[in-house]
Design a protein around this motif. Structure first.
Motif, PDB file in Angstrom:
ATOM      1  N   UNK A   1      40.008 -55.724 -17.383  1.00 56.10           N
ATOM      2  CA  UNK A   1      38.590 -55.892 -17.708  1.00 56.10           C
ATOM      3  C   UNK A   1      37.949 -54.554 -18.096  1.00 56.10           C
ATOM      4  N   UNK A   2      38.205 -53.544 -17.300  1.00 58.83           N
ATOM      5  CA  UNK A   2      37.649 -52.215 -17.580  1.00 58.83           C
ATOM      6  C   UNK A   2      38.138 -51.714 -18.945  1.00 58.83           C
ATOM      7  N   UNK A   3      39.425 -51.896 -19.203  1.00 57.17           N
ATOM      8  CA  UNK A   3      39.994 -51.456 -20.472  1.00 57.17           C
ATOM      9  C   UNK A   3      39.428 -52.215 -21.665  1.00 57.17           C
ATOM     10  N   UNK A   4      39.128 -53.508 -21.481  1.00 61.47           N
ATOM     11  CA  UNK A   4      38.575 -54.318 -22.568  1.00 61.47           C
ATOM     12  C   UNK A   4      37.195 -53.823 -22.982  1.00 61.47           C
ATOM     13  N   UNK A   5      36.327 -53.553 -22.011  1.00 64.15           N
ATOM     14  CA  UNK A   5      34.983 -53.050 -22.319  1.00 64.15           C
ATOM     15  C   UNK A   5      35.069 -51.688 -23.004  1.00 64.15           C
TER      16      UNK A   5
ATOM     17  N   UNK B   1      34.930 -48.206 -28.127  1.00 65.22           N
ATOM     18  CA  UNK B   1      35.653 -47.339 -29.058  1.00 65.22           C
ATOM     19  C   UNK B   1      35.712 -47.948 -30.451  1.00 65.22           C
ATOM     20  N   UNK B   2      35.932 -49.269 -30.541  1.00 66.81           N
ATOM     21  CA  UNK B   2      35.980 -49.931 -31.843  1.00 66.81           C
ATOM     22  C   UNK B   2      34.631 -49.864 -32.538  1.00 66.81           C
ATOM     23  N   UNK B   3      33.561 -50.040 -31.769  1.00 67.87           N
ATOM     24  CA  UNK B   3      32.222 -49.989 -32.353  1.00 67.87           C
ATOM     25  C   UNK B   3      31.902 -48.598 -32.877  1.00 67.87           C
ATOM     26  N   UNK B   4      32.341 -47.573 -32.153  1.00 72.02           N
ATOM     27  CA  UNK B   4      32.111 -46.182 -32.563  1.00 72.02           C
ATOM     28  C   UNK B   4      33.086 -45.723 -33.647  1.00 72.02           C
ATOM     29  N   UNK B   5      34.028 -46.606 -34.002  1.00 79.50           N
ATOM     30  CA  UNK B   5      35.044 -46.312 -35.012  1.00 79.50           C
ATOM     31  C   UNK B   5      35.921 -45.122 -34.603  1.00 79.50           C
ATOM     32  N   UNK B   6      36.205 -45.033 -33.306  1.00 83.55           N
ATOM     33  CA  UNK B   6      37.089 -43.984 -32.786  1.00 83.55           C
ATOM     34  C   UNK B   6      38.466 -44.575 -32.505  1.00 83.55           C
ATOM     35  N   UNK B   7      38.949 -45.364 -33.473  1.00 82.69           N
ATOM     36  CA  UNK B   7      40.154 -46.156 -33.250  1.00 82.69           C
ATOM     37  C   UNK B   7      41.402 -45.314 -32.997  1.00 82.69           C
ATOM     38  N   UNK B   8      41.347 -44.047 -33.381  1.00 80.73           N
ATOM     39  CA  UNK B   8      42.494 -43.188 -33.116  1.00 80.73           C
ATOM     40  C   UNK B   8      42.733 -43.041 -31.613  1.00 80.73           C
ATOM     41  N   UNK B   9      41.659 -43.146 -30.821  1.00 76.83           N
ATOM     42  CA  UNK B   9      41.800 -43.088 -29.363  1.00 76.83           C
ATOM     43  C   UNK B   9      42.625 -44.248 -28.830  1.00 76.83           C
ATOM     44  N   UNK B  10      42.454 -45.417 -29.438  1.00 75.93           N
ATOM     45  CA  UNK B  10      43.236 -46.588 -29.046  1.00 75.93           C
ATOM     46  C   UNK B  10      44.694 -46.383 -29.425  1.00 75.93           C
ATOM     47  N   UNK B  11      44.918 -45.803 -30.605  1.00 78.57           N
ATOM     48  CA  UNK B  11      46.285 -45.535 -31.059  1.00 78.57           C
ATOM     49  C   UNK B  11      47.006 -44.586 -30.102  1.00 78.57           C
ATOM     50  N   UNK B  12      46.300 -43.540 -29.683  1.00 78.33           N
ATOM     51  CA  UNK B  12      46.899 -42.577 -28.750  1.00 78.33           C
ATOM     52  C   UNK B  12      47.244 -43.258 -27.427  1.00 78.33           C
TER      53      UNK B  12
ATOM     54  N   UNK C   1      46.075 -46.333 -20.347  1.00 78.49           N
ATOM     55  CA  UNK C   1      45.167 -46.721 -21.421  1.00 78.49           C
ATOM     56  C   UNK C   1      43.716 -46.386 -21.084  1.00 78.49           C
ATOM     57  N   UNK C   2      43.264 -46.769 -19.896  1.00 79.07           N
ATOM     58  CA  UNK C   2      41.872 -46.531 -19.487  1.00 79.07           C
ATOM     59  C   UNK C   2      41.575 -45.032 -19.438  1.00 79.07           C
ATOM     60  N   UNK C   3      42.508 -44.249 -18.947  1.00 75.14           N
ATOM     61  CA  UNK C   3      42.317 -42.796 -18.880  1.00 75.14           C
ATOM     62  C   UNK C   3      42.112 -42.207 -20.274  1.00 75.14           C
ATOM     63  N   UNK C   4      42.899 -42.677 -21.238  1.00 75.65           N
ATOM     64  CA  UNK C   4      42.772 -42.199 -22.612  1.00 75.65           C
ATOM     65  C   UNK C   4      41.446 -42.632 -23.228  1.00 75.65           C
ATOM     66  N   UNK C   5      41.038 -43.881 -22.973  1.00 78.89           N
ATOM     67  CA  UNK C   5      39.755 -44.371 -23.481  1.00 78.89           C
ATOM     68  C   UNK C   5      38.600 -43.532 -22.946  1.00 78.89           C
ATOM     69  N   UNK C   6      38.657 -43.203 -21.660  1.00 78.39           N
ATOM     70  CA  UNK C   6      37.587 -42.429 -21.029  1.00 78.39           C
ATOM     71  C   UNK C   6      37.442 -41.063 -21.701  1.00 78.39           C
TER      72      UNK C   6
END
Length: 410
Positions: free
Chosen positions: A341-345, A350-361, A397-402
């Motif tokens: 759940x935390x990772x989904x939010x 990140x998708x809204x901010x168009x920082x999709x490279x963070x998801x890739x990493x 994943x969550x750590x990278x998103x943060x």
């Protein structure tokens, strides 16, 4: 007041549609398990991973741009029409790849289940188009039409499967035939009720570059996500047997009630969040996400509590008393889904901010972890190793998103 009522109606319809789709998949998963057995259901799950992989690619390149990029175009309707055509061309490419691949597999192995090999690629393609159709209507904010095509493609499968089970001995082939027929029906209804194309087709007008610029990191992410999420399942099928895949899928099916919430968020939040970001800036967007986190988090927590105290009863009621022994695995899934759940939010932000490279990493790191740890986890923890591994991947994943979101605020 009228605008507020319209917004509330939009949310209710989005939730209703996702309940319809996820609820149908939930029931069908139960029916397939009971009608053809846990091993065949495990086999179906392994093949269905092809759909999940291609769906991720299509959603990144066609679906999400329809919901987000279309709001930034001078003529939204023209863009959506060309985007839909681009989706059809993409499916033609998949067609030329899937059928030769299935033919080679059928020819070189002795595990054939008859015409199922020829139905499976078709089922995959028709339901990929169904998901594109849903995003098309979501982008147009026409949720009534989404519900119509989903009712035809998904809901009607349930009575059909029940009728088939009365008159025939069920097999994986019949399950695929059932999926094919209602997938075709959904496509027919879509072309009947969609807006009539008034835009002439020109290859140069297809939004290939526009979509690619938005989704290139998401496409890489999809590939990495598929490997990081599924290498454990595939390894479990190889090391522990096909039945273990069926057991994990049974437990995921029960947790699927939470995917109603996830997918509803994915269908509704990006559109509203992107509008707030474009018109009012990051502050308004983050205020919106805080409200989403509080409201959906409360509902999510309540569902987890119910699953925790009713897990054994639910397993017994849905699948039979022999599945009650897997309650301890369901408890592990409940803990896992807190992180999900935390990772989904965080991913929606990140998708809204168009920082999709963070998801890739993030998925690059989890893919490395999956290839490195899958076998040791399964050999050490047996079937529990799948859930433990998925939990570790969520933490990475969550750590990278943060870190990604934190850097964007500087």
């Amino acid at each position: 007041m009228k605008l507020n009522l319209k917004n509330q109606s939009h949310k209710v319809l989005a939730l209703s549609d996702q309940v319809l789709v996820s609820g149908t998949n939930f029931i069908i998963g139960i029916l397939i398990t009971r009608l053809i057995g846990i091993e065949d259901y495990g086999l179906f799950t392994l093949y269905w991973m092809i759909f999940l992989f291609l769906h991720g690619l299509c959603n990144s390149f066609i679906g999400l741009p329809a919901q987000i990029i279309s709001n930034q175009m001078p003529d939204k309707s023209v863009y959506l029409e060309d985007n839909n055509r681009l989706g059809i061309l993409l499916l033609i490419v998949f067609f030329t790849l899937l059928y030769p691949a299935f033919f080679i597999y059928d020819y070189t192995t002795s595990a054939s289940f008859g015409y199922g090999y020829w139905l499976f690629p078709f089922v995959i393609l028709v339901y990929l188009k169904q998901e594109m159709n849903r995003k098309y209507f979501y982008a147009k904010l026409n949720l009534k039409k989404v519900i119509i095509i989903d009712a035809c493609s998904y809901l009607l499968q349930i009575p059909s499967l029940l009728i088939l089970s009365i008159y025939f001995e069920m097999s994986l082939n019949l399950v695929l035939l059932n999926l094919s027929l209602f997938g075709i029906l959904g496509q027919l209804i879509f072309f009947i009720i969609k807006d009539k194309a008034e835009v002439p087709f020109e290859f140069k007008n297809l939004p290939i570059l526009v979509n690619w610029n938005y989704s290139k990191h998401l496409i890489i992410t999809t590939i990495l996500q598929w490997f990081s999420g599924n290498i454990l399942i595939i390894s479990a099928g190889s090391i522990l047997g096909i039945a273990s895949v069926g057991i994990i899928r049974v437990l995921q099916n029960i947790m699927g009630v939470l995917h109603v919430l996830f997918l509803t968020l994915e269908n509704v939040i990006p559109v509203k969040a992107s509008i707030l970001l474009n018109n009012h800036g990051k502050k308004q967007m983050f205020t919106y996400f805080k409200k989403v986190l509080i409201v959906t988090g409360a509902l999510y927590g309540l569902i987890l509590i119910v699953l925790k105290f009713s897990g054994r009863l639910i397993l017994t009621f849905l699948y039979g008393i022999e599945y009650a022994k897997y309650t301890h695995l369901l408890d592990l899934f409940i803990v896992l889904y807190i992180f999900v759940f935390i990772g989904t939010i965080a991913q929606l932000i990140i998708k809204t901010l168009k920082l999709n490279i963070g998801i890739s990493i993030a998925y690059g790191l989890t893919a490395i972890a999956a290839f490195t740890l899958s076998v040791p986890l399964l050999e050490t923890f047996d079937i529990k190793g799948v859930i433990v591994g998925l939990g570790l991947f969520q933490i990475i994943t969550i750590s990278t998103y943060y870190i990604t979101i934190k850097r964007s605020l500087r």
